[in-house]
Structure formats: structure tokens, C-alpha cells
Design a protein around this motif. Structure first.
Motif, PDB file in Angstrom:
ATOM      1  N   UNK A   1       0.771  -1.142   0.189  1.00 19.58           N
ATOM      2  CA  UNK A   1       0.544  -0.006   0.094  1.00 19.58           C
ATOM      3  C   UNK A   1       1.055   1.244   0.067  1.00 19.58           C
ATOM      4  N   UNK A   2       0.548   1.851  -0.831  1.00 23.27           N
ATOM      5  CA  UNK A   2       1.537   3.343  -1.125  1.00 23.27           C
ATOM      6  C   UNK A   2       0.683   4.134  -0.192  1.00 23.27           C
ATOM      7  N   UNK A   3       1.212   4.920   0.838  1.00 21.96           N
ATOM      8  CA  UNK A   3       0.439   6.213   1.977  1.00 21.96           C
ATOM      9  C   UNK A   3      -0.114   5.168   2.782  1.00 21.96           C
ATOM     10  N   UNK A   4      -0.208   4.024   2.638  1.00 18.98           N
ATOM     11  CA  UNK A   4      -0.995   4.030   4.098  1.00 18.98           C
ATOM     12  C   UNK A   4      -1.551   4.642   5.733  1.00 18.98           C
ATOM     13  N   UNK A   5      -2.659   4.465   6.115  1.00 16.69           N
ATOM     14  CA  UNK A   5      -2.456   5.737   6.970  1.00 16.69           C
ATOM     15  C   UNK A   5      -2.699   4.147   8.455  1.00 16.69           C
ATOM     16  N   UNK A   6      -1.858   4.959   9.405  1.00 18.38           N
ATOM     17  CA  UNK A   6      -1.277   3.536   9.669  1.00 18.38           C
ATOM     18  C   UNK A   6      -1.300   4.179  11.224  1.00 18.38           C
ATOM     19  N   UNK A   7      -1.120   4.372  12.632  1.00 16.01           N
ATOM     20  CA  UNK A   7      -1.632   4.173  13.819  1.00 16.01           C
ATOM     21  C   UNK A   7       0.764   5.200  14.192  1.00 16.01           C
TER      22      UNK A   7
ATOM     23  N   UNK B   1       0.076   9.037   7.567  1.00 17.78           N
ATOM     24  CA  UNK B   1       0.450   8.359   5.851  1.00 17.78           C
ATOM     25  C   UNK B   1       1.942   7.457   5.746  1.00 17.78           C
ATOM     26  N   UNK B   2       2.066   6.260   5.786  1.00 16.02           N
ATOM     27  CA  UNK B   2       3.358   5.708   5.782  1.00 16.02           C
ATOM     28  C   UNK B   2       4.012   4.593   4.143  1.00 16.02           C
ATOM     29  N   UNK B   3       4.635   4.126   4.270  1.00 14.53           N
ATOM     30  CA  UNK B   3       4.804   3.166   3.512  1.00 14.53           C
ATOM     31  C   UNK B   3       5.834   2.467   3.880  1.00 14.53           C
ATOM     32  N   UNK B   4       5.587   1.043   3.800  1.00 13.84           N
ATOM     33  CA  UNK B   4       6.840   0.235   3.580  1.00 13.84           C
ATOM     34  C   UNK B   4       6.156  -1.752   4.238  1.00 13.84           C
ATOM     35  N   UNK B   5       4.856  -0.843   4.430  1.00 11.47           N
ATOM     36  CA  UNK B   5       3.584  -2.654   4.537  1.00 11.47           C
ATOM     37  C   UNK B   5       3.996  -3.226   3.009  1.00 11.47           C
ATOM     38  N   UNK B   6       3.884  -4.265   3.695  1.00 14.05           N
ATOM     39  CA  UNK B   6       3.501  -5.623   3.157  1.00 14.05           C
ATOM     40  C   UNK B   6       3.298  -7.052   2.674  1.00 14.05           C
ATOM     41  N   UNK B   7       3.498  -8.211   2.600  1.00 18.13           N
ATOM     42  CA  UNK B   7       2.377  -9.414   2.194  1.00 18.13           C
ATOM     43  C   UNK B   7       2.766 -10.044   1.314  1.00 18.13           C
ATOM     44  N   UNK B   8       3.483 -11.144   1.386  1.00 23.38           N
ATOM     45  CA  UNK B   8       3.823 -11.786   0.461  1.00 23.38           C
ATOM     46  C   UNK B   8       3.970 -13.214   0.588  1.00 23.38           C
ATOM     47  N   UNK B   9       2.846 -14.130   0.509  1.00 29.27           N
ATOM     48  CA  UNK B   9       3.214 -15.062   0.055  1.00 29.27           C
ATOM     49  C   UNK B   9       2.666 -16.615  -0.771  1.00 29.27           C
ATOM     50  N   UNK B  10       3.055 -17.641  -0.621  1.00 27.49           N
ATOM     51  CA  UNK B  10       2.085 -18.365  -1.606  1.00 27.49           C
ATOM     52  C   UNK B  10       1.495 -19.523  -1.163  1.00 27.49           C
ATOM     53  N   UNK B  11       0.795 -20.596  -1.306  1.00 24.88           N
ATOM     54  CA  UNK B  11       0.142 -20.790  -1.283  1.00 24.88           C
ATOM     55  C   UNK B  11       0.397 -22.727  -1.678  1.00 24.88           C
ATOM     56  N   UNK B  12       0.026 -23.942  -1.559  1.00 25.32           N
ATOM     57  CA  UNK B  12       0.073 -25.096  -2.169  1.00 25.32           C
ATOM     58  C   UNK B  12      -0.566 -26.085  -2.268  1.00 25.32           C
ATOM     59  N   UNK B  13      -0.644 -26.912  -2.706  1.00 25.21           N
ATOM     60  CA  UNK B  13      -1.286 -28.593  -2.228  1.00 25.21           C
ATOM     61  C   UNK B  13      -1.642 -29.184  -3.020  1.00 25.21           C
ATOM     62  N   UNK B  14      -1.012 -30.687  -2.743  1.00 23.68           N
ATOM     63  CA  UNK B  14      -1.031 -31.723  -3.237  1.00 23.68           C
ATOM     64  C   UNK B  14      -1.759 -33.017  -3.238  1.00 23.68           C
ATOM     65  N   UNK B  15      -3.418 -33.564  -3.672  1.00 23.60           N
ATOM     66  CA  UNK B  15      -3.453 -34.739  -3.550  1.00 23.60           C
ATOM     67  C   UNK B  15      -3.521 -35.373  -4.105  1.00 23.60           C
ATOM     68  N   UNK B  16      -3.333 -36.767  -3.452  1.00 26.69           N
ATOM     69  CA  UNK B  16      -2.897 -38.173  -4.721  1.00 26.69           C
ATOM     70  C   UNK B  16      -3.801 -39.237  -4.263  1.00 26.69           C
ATOM     71  N   UNK B  17      -4.415 -39.413  -4.845  1.00 24.65           N
ATOM     72  CA  UNK B  17      -5.611 -40.614  -4.097  1.00 24.65           C
ATOM     73  C   UNK B  17      -4.943 -41.876  -5.256  1.00 24.65           C
TER      74      UNK B  17
END
Length: 775
Positions: A477-483, A503-519
Motif C-alpha cells: 500500500x502506498x501512503x498507507x494510513x498507520x497508527x 501516512x506511511x510506506x513499507x507495509x507488504x505481504x507476500x505468500x504462496x500456497x500449495x496443495x497436493x492430493x494423491x488418491x
């Protein structure tokens, strides 16, 4: 509609299809853009496209419970009618609780390709509550301990009216909806908070809050095709009008102590009334003009087109806050100008964009650019102050999906959105609902812009059933409203906290999900491996100094399932690590408790280092089924460690062991009995608790043809050992909560089932809501 589908019995269903739906408008124009919605298409068996089903039930229990429920549904091809009534009253352990509700819905065909619908509903809920909290907050200067008790009554009533209409012909498509909503609330709370550790202090609060909120919402979409669909123009208009009126009375009692001797120094009392009136009106107009770039073709799976888009959103908000403080000398309330305001806010958000869209049998591509100017004007009439903020953002548009072959898909998406600060974040007048955490807004705040990137890959092998799902996501988020939390020295060696916004900058969130199903083994056995890995960074300010709380979050889970006609079993092992730098959950929890503000002490979130939670859990579940008998057994174990490596003595462990079994036996076709036994062992809670043994028993008999009437008697928690315990870790705080509830209850229930489908009224069992129980 969703509730109607959930109640359809499986016996009338021929097949269920999962469909990527882009909406009625996209189906009309053939221009499929954006991410589709996964929809369920239910195909009924021949002759089963009409029928009626539902139930009527009533019960009584030893906790002064009296309850009645009725749910009736009718459908005949495109016509659908549904209605429900509900009434219940009981003693929930903290006091009386009452629920009254009803709903009616009607949907039918309109002309050849359209439909219309109407829905009416109302509900009234009134419930007493009693909760105990123990909070441990670790700060750079030491540890704060807060022991609090809260009780009160939460009541609200809601009334809804919803209307909808859609239709289309060869050149026109339109769809509209309108809704009216009215909500009333009446809440009372009484809380006591005793603080020790770094600082000894006491807080007592008695508050009441009444208010009402009417809301009107309207939405209309129109699309016109030209030149056999080669060009089209569409428009969308929305309007919303909402009001909120509230009156809050708060009596605060703050106890100051000598930090060396522990003697009481001062007992400070503040009694005030806060009256708030807000009115928000919003209007938006969106239009899009698109033209096909391909030569005329009967193949609708192949097209490319260019679209020009324009959006204007205008929001006008007025808010007046009046604060009156009680003077014990004159025994009168006096208006306090410094704690009152009269604000008007105008926001104009515009978007101008151009997109290129390519649809082929094997995939879709959308690329484009958007220009996003935002104007924000704030006026404080009583203070004669004006604030203007203007911003301009550019954002690309990207949406790509590819079907490589059957069962193998890839999608990549980017989106960018403007947002404006809330009225609470803009309001410069101090909010003194909680004297521990005085909130002061910032009228100079700028709008903020959110970026989101996501990608998904799915692989399904139809013959073997093997499945692989991968996703990656990033947001910032650019110019995020933070406390900005400022600690201010108070009188008598105490402290106060003020929450400001910047207003501030620097907050980010990066993640990955994965699922394997083998019947394997003819799909009777299924192996599954799921997980996610992510990094996050949260910006916060403490005493106007910026801190960045970084963390690694991941979760891994392995499970094995076995399923045959009579026997099924599953087992799961999982491990997770969470960096607790997301504080949204605490706010939701505290508001649900009826607290005026989600702050237990001034040290919450005032450190750059938060707790890290590591959890290991294991579970086994097994079921044995026969025609007139089934039994299930389950075992769970979890170990949760909360620690902060930068602070000494910060490790807090919580052990939970749960063993349970339940079953049901049917005798002589119409008699049945059921049971459940569970044992929980808890170790690590700061609040005193027991390790309960919960025993539930039930017997019953079915009557009449097809056993449509059922009489049952149940006892829940025969030994009266139940307790409602939970733990939440938020930032630098560990919060243990116990709620007071009635657990031992003897209940008698009578249920009549209505079911008839097809021309002959074939009967299928339609189960009503689950039996009344306490978990």
C-alpha cells in the motif's frame, strides 16, 4: 438463493457442475474479463424440478429455553418461494437471551430470459454476556498484566427489504437491485480492569449505547449491443444513503496508585455523554464502450476487443459529535467545545482507463492502463478549518489465464485501487470513549493506493484424480494510513496513550500456497500435503518514530484419508509459525465483547517486536457405519508456543489434548439413541480452568409415514463441567478469555418434516438444523 440450494435433498440431484461464471453481462456481450466466480450448476433428475420441503420444530429445555422454528420451501421450475420463522428464549449463563426472526423470498421468471425477486427479513437479538480476560503484554520496559471482568447486554434488531430485476433480448441487457435496511441497537456494559506489573492502575467503566442506522441502496446496469454485437456500450449507476445516530453515556473511574507502596493515591471519576450523528451519501457512474477488433465470425470463443472505461465516485459525508461532561459541583452536564465537532467531507474518485482484451479457446488476456485522480476535501464548520488533499495514481491492468490442456490452468492478475481514510481517522477532535487510549484523527491524511498481484496454477488428472494447486500473492500500500501511538506522562506517576494517524510506506505481504492430493487404491485412500509460506512487514509508529515489524509465516500439513462403505479414517499432522503483526483480529474480538475500545493497556503494540507463535498439532478421526448403527472416535493434540526472542522470559506454552467419541443407534426402524463423550485436558492458560469431561446423551422416536415426525430428548454436559476457554495472540499481547455459559441442559424437541418432489410427491429426507448442543 444460496440458502434455498443448501436445503435441497441429494436424492433429486442428477449431477453437479462447477462453472467459471463471468456474470450475466459477460454472457450477454461475450466479453469475458477479470477473474471468474466459481458457481455450482445443479441439474435435477427428470421430473424433479418441482416440489416442496421444509420442517417445523419446537423444543424446551431446563435453562428456561423455549424455541420454535419453521422453514417452508416451494419450487416449480423457475418459480421459488421460501419462508421461515424463528423464536427462542433461554438463560445463556450470563442472563436472558432472546432471538426472534422471520423471512420471505419469492423468485420467478420475467418475460423470456429474465427474472425478478423480492426478499423480506427481520431479526431481533438480545443477549446478556459475561467474560473474563487475562492479558499479558510484553514491552521494552517490562510486562503489563491486566485482569478484567466484563458483563452486559447486547441487543439489536434489523429489518431488510430486497428487490431485484434482470432481463435481456437481442440488443439490450439490464439488471437492477434495490435494498432498504434499518438497524437499531441498545447495548449496556460494565467492566473492571486491574493492572499490575510495570504500572499498577485500576479502571472501571459503565457505559450504555443506543442508536439506529437506516440505509438505502440502489444499483442499475444497462448494456446495449450494436452492429450484431461488434460494438457495445454499458453503464452502471449506484446510489447509497446511510445515516447513523447514536447516544453513548460513559462513566469512567480511574484508580491511581503509589508505584512503590501500592497505596491508592487518587480516585478519578469522569461522567460524559457523547452524541453522534452522521450522514453519508454516495453516487457512482461507470460507463464502458467496447468494440470488436475481429472480423465477423460465428465462433464466439474467439474474439478480441478494445474497451474504454470511465468511473466517477462521489461521497459526501457529514458528521457531528457533541460531548457533554457532568459537573459534580453544579450537578449538571456542560457542553465541551474542544471534544465536539461538526465535520463535512467530500471525496471525488475518478478513473479513466483503456483495456485490450483477447479471448481464445485456450485462454484470456486483458492488459491496460488506468489514471486515478482523487480529491478529498474536509471542512470543520465549528473550527473554521478547511483541508484539501489531491492525488494522482497510475496503475496497469493485467489479467491472464491459460488452459494448456484439460485440467491444467494458469492465471495471473494485478489490481490497483484508491481508498480514502475513514471519518474516525480524519476527525481531529479527541475521542475519549476509552481514557487509556484517546484517539485523535489527522485531517491532513492523504488517500492511499493498494496494489495486489496474484497467480494461480491448477493441475487435475481426471483419470487418476491427482491434483496440484499453487498460488502466489503479493500486496502493498502506498501512503498507507498507520497508527502513531504516543505515550504521555500523566499525573501521579501514571501514563496515558494517544493514538494518532499518519501516512506511511513499507507495509507488504507476500505468500504462496500449495496443495497436493494423491488418491490411490481405487481412490479409497487419499494422501494430501498442503502448506503456505509468506513474509510480511508492518509499519507502525511509536512516539512518532517508525518501526518495521518483519516476520516469516508458514504452515505445513500432511494428511491421509481412508474411505470405504462401512469404515473411514483420517489422520493429520501439522506445524505452523505465525508472526503476530496483524492486529485486526483484536479489534473484531473486542467489539464483539461490547467493549468501547479494543485496548486493555497502554503498552499494546508499542514495541517493535511482536510474539511469534509456533504450533504443532495432530489429529486422528475414525468412523464405523452400519445400516442402523454408526460410531465415531477422534483424538487431537496441540502444542502452541508463544515467544519473543528479543525479550527474556517471554515463552508461553499452551497444551491441549482432546479425546472424543460419538455414535447413534436405530432400533426397530423408528427408535434411536445417540451419545457423545469427550475429555479435554488444558495446560497453560493464565485463567484458572478445569479439564472437563463432557457427556451428552439422547433418545428419540420417529412417527407417521416415512418417519416425518420425530420426538427426541437430550441431555448436554451431564456432569456440568463445560467451560468456554480461548487464547488469542495479538502483537505483543497474549489474551486468555473465558465466557460464562450454561452447559448442563436437558432438552425435549419435536420436529415435523415436509418433503415432496416430482409429480408424485416423492419423499426425501431433509434434515432440519442440528440438534441443540453446547460445544
Amino acid at each position: 438463493m444460496a440458502e434455498f440450494i443448501k436445503k435441497l435433498p441429494a436424492g433429486i440431484v442428477s449431477k453437479i457442475q462447477m462453472i467459471d461464471d463471468f456474470g450475466d453481462q459477460a454472457n450477454f456481450t461475450g466479453e469475458k474479463t477479470g477473474e471468474p466466480t466459481q458457481m455450482i450448476n445443479i441439474v435435477t433428475k427428470p421430473g424433479m424440478n418441482k416440489g416442496k420441503f421444509g420442517y417445523v420444530s419446537s423444543d424446551a429445555a431446563t435453562n428456561n429455553r423455549i424455541s420454535g422454528n419453521a422453514n417452508i420451501n416451494y419450487f416449480n421450475e423457475s418459480k421459488q418461494i421460501g419462508s421461515s420463522l424463528q423464536y427462542s428464549t433461554e438463560n445463556n449463563g450470563a442472563g436472558e437471551s432472546q432471538t426472534i426472526g422471520g423471512s420471505f423470498s419469492f423468485r420467478n421468471k420475467f418475460k423470456e430470459k429474465g427474472s425478478y425477486n423480492i426478499g423480506i427479513s427481520s431479526s431481533l437479538n438480545d443477549a446478556a454476556y459475561f467474560r473474563e480476560n487475562y492479558v499479558e503484554t510484553i514491552n521494552d520496559v517490562g510486562t503489563y498484566y491486566n485482569s478484567s471482568l466484563s458483563n452486559g447486554n447486547s441487543g439489536n434488531s434489523t429489518y431488510n427489504l430486497n428487490l431485484g430485476l434482470n432481463n435481456q433480448n437481442k440488443v439490450w441487457f439490464y439488471n437492477g437491485r434495490a435494498s432498504i435496511r434499518f438497524t437499531k441497537q441498545n447495548n449496556n456494559s460494565n467492566s473492571e480492569n486491574n493492572q499490575t506489573g510495570v504500572q499498577k492502575q485500576g479502571f472501571r467503566n459503565v457505559s450504555s449505547n443506543t442508536g439506529n442506522s437506516p440505509n438505502v441502496d440502489f444499483d442499475l446496469n444497462l448494456t446495449r449491443k450494436f452492429n450484431n454485437g461488434k460494438r457495445n456500450i454499458s453503464g452502471n449507476i449506484t446510489f447509497n444513503d446511510s445515516r447513523n445516530e447514536s447516544l453513548q453515556s460513559i462513566l469512567s473511574n480511574t484508580l491511581y496508585y503509589n508505584q512503590n507502596t501500592g497505596d491508592l493515591l487518587k480516585d478519578s471519576v469522569l461522567n460524559r455523554n457523547l452524541e453522534n450523528n452522521s450522514h453519508t451519501q454516495s453516487f457512482s457512474f461507470r460507463t464502458s464502450y467496447s468494440f470488436n477488433l475481429d472480423k465477423p465470425s460465428e465462433d464466439r470463443t474467439r474474439n478480441q476487443f478494445l474497451s474504454l472505461n470511465y468511473l466517477i465516485l462521489m461521497r459526501n459525508m457529514t458528521n457531528s459529535t457533541s460531548t457533554n461532561v457532568y459537573d459534580s459541583n453544579t450537578e449538571e452536564y456542560h457542553f465541551v467545545d474542544s471534544l465536539s465537532s461538526d465535520m463535512r467531507s467530500l471525496m471525488i474518485d475518478q478513473s479513466l482507463g483503456m483495456n485490450y482484451n483477447l479471448n481464445r479457446k485456450g485462454g484470456r488476456l486483458t492488459i491496460g492502463m488506468n489514471l486515478r485522480p482523487v480529491t478529498l476535501r474536509n471542512e470543520y464548520k465549528d473550527k473554521n478549518r478547511h483541508f484539501n488533499n489531491n492525488s494522482l495514481n497510475y496503475s496497469p491492468t493485467l489479467n491472464y489465464s491459460r488452459l494448456f490442456k484439460k485440467g491444467k490452468t494458469l492465471s495471473i492478475n494485478y489490481s490497483g485501487n484508491n481508498n480514502t481514510p475513514s471519518d474516525r481517522q480524519l476527525q481531529p477532535v479527541p475521542n475519549t470513549q476509552n481514557l487509556q487510549n484517546i484517539i485523535i484523527g489527522n485531517p491532513d491524511l492523504k488517500s492511499f493506493f493498494q496494489h495486489r498481484i496474484s497467480s494461480n496454477f491448477n493441475l487435475v488428472q481426471e483419470k487418476s484424480g491427482n491434483n496440484l494447486q499453487l498460488s502466489a500473492n503479493f500486496s502493498t500500500t502506498q501512503n498507507e494510513v498507520v497508527t502513531n501511538m504516543i505515550i504521555i506522562p500523566d499525573t501521579l506517576g501514571s501514563y496515558k496513550r494517544e493514538t494518532h494517524y499518519v501516512n506511511g510506506n513499507g507495509t507488504y505481504n507476500a505468500y504462496t500456497n500449495y496443495t497436493i492430493n494423491l488418491p490411490f487404491k481405487e481412490k479409497n485412500i487419499n494422501f494430501s500435503y498442503t502448506g503456505n509460506v509468506g513474509v510480511s512487514n508492518r509499519l507502525l509508529y511509536v512516539n512518532s518514530e517508525a518501526y518495521y515489524n518483519k516476520g516469516l509465516n508458514f504452515s505445513q500439513s500432511v494428511s491421509l484419508r481412508y474411505n470405504k462403505k462401512e469404515i473411514s479414517a483420517s489422520s493429520r499432522l501439522s506445524y505452523s509459525q505465525v508472526n503476530n503483526n496483524n492486529i485486526a483480529g483484536l479489534s473484531e474480538m473486542s467489539q464483539g465483547m461490547g467493549m468501547p475500545d479494543p485496548v486493555f493497556n497502554i503498552a499494546q503494540f508499542t514495541t517493535s517486536t511482536f510474539f511469534t507463535t509456533r504450533t504443532f498439532s495432530s489429529q486422528f478421526d475414525g468412523t464405523y457405519r452400519k445400516k442402523n448403527f454408526n460410531i465415531n472416535a477422534r483424538a487431537n493434540y496441540s502444542l502452541s508456543k508463544n515467544e519473543n526472542p528479543k525479550l527474556l522470559n517471554s515463552n508461553r506454552e499452551l497444551h491441549n489434548i482432546a479425546l472424543s467419541t460419538n455414535g447413534e443407534v436405530t432400533l426397530f426402524k423408528s427408535y434411536f439413541t445417540n451419545f457423545s463423550v469427550s475429555k479435554r485436558i488444558n495446560k497453560g492458560y493464565a485463567i484458572e480452568n478445569q479439564n472437563p469431561l463432557l457427556i451428552n446423551l439422547g433418545v428419540g422416536k420417529s412417527f407417521l409415514k416415512n418417519n416425518v415426525m420425530r420426538l427426541s430428548a437430550n441431555v448436554n454436559d451431564l456432569l456440568n463441567q463445560g467451560n468456554m476457554m480461548s487464547r488469542q495472540v495479538s502483537g505483543n499481547s497474549i489474551i486468555d478469555t473465558r465466557s460464562n455459559v450454561v452447559t448442563r441442559v436437558f432438552l425435549l424437541r419435536l420436529t415435523y418434516q415436509l418433503s415432496g418432489f416430482g409429480p408424485r410427491g416423492t419423499h426425501f429426507r431433509v434434515d432440519p438444523d442440528p440438534e441443540y448442543s453446547i460445544n
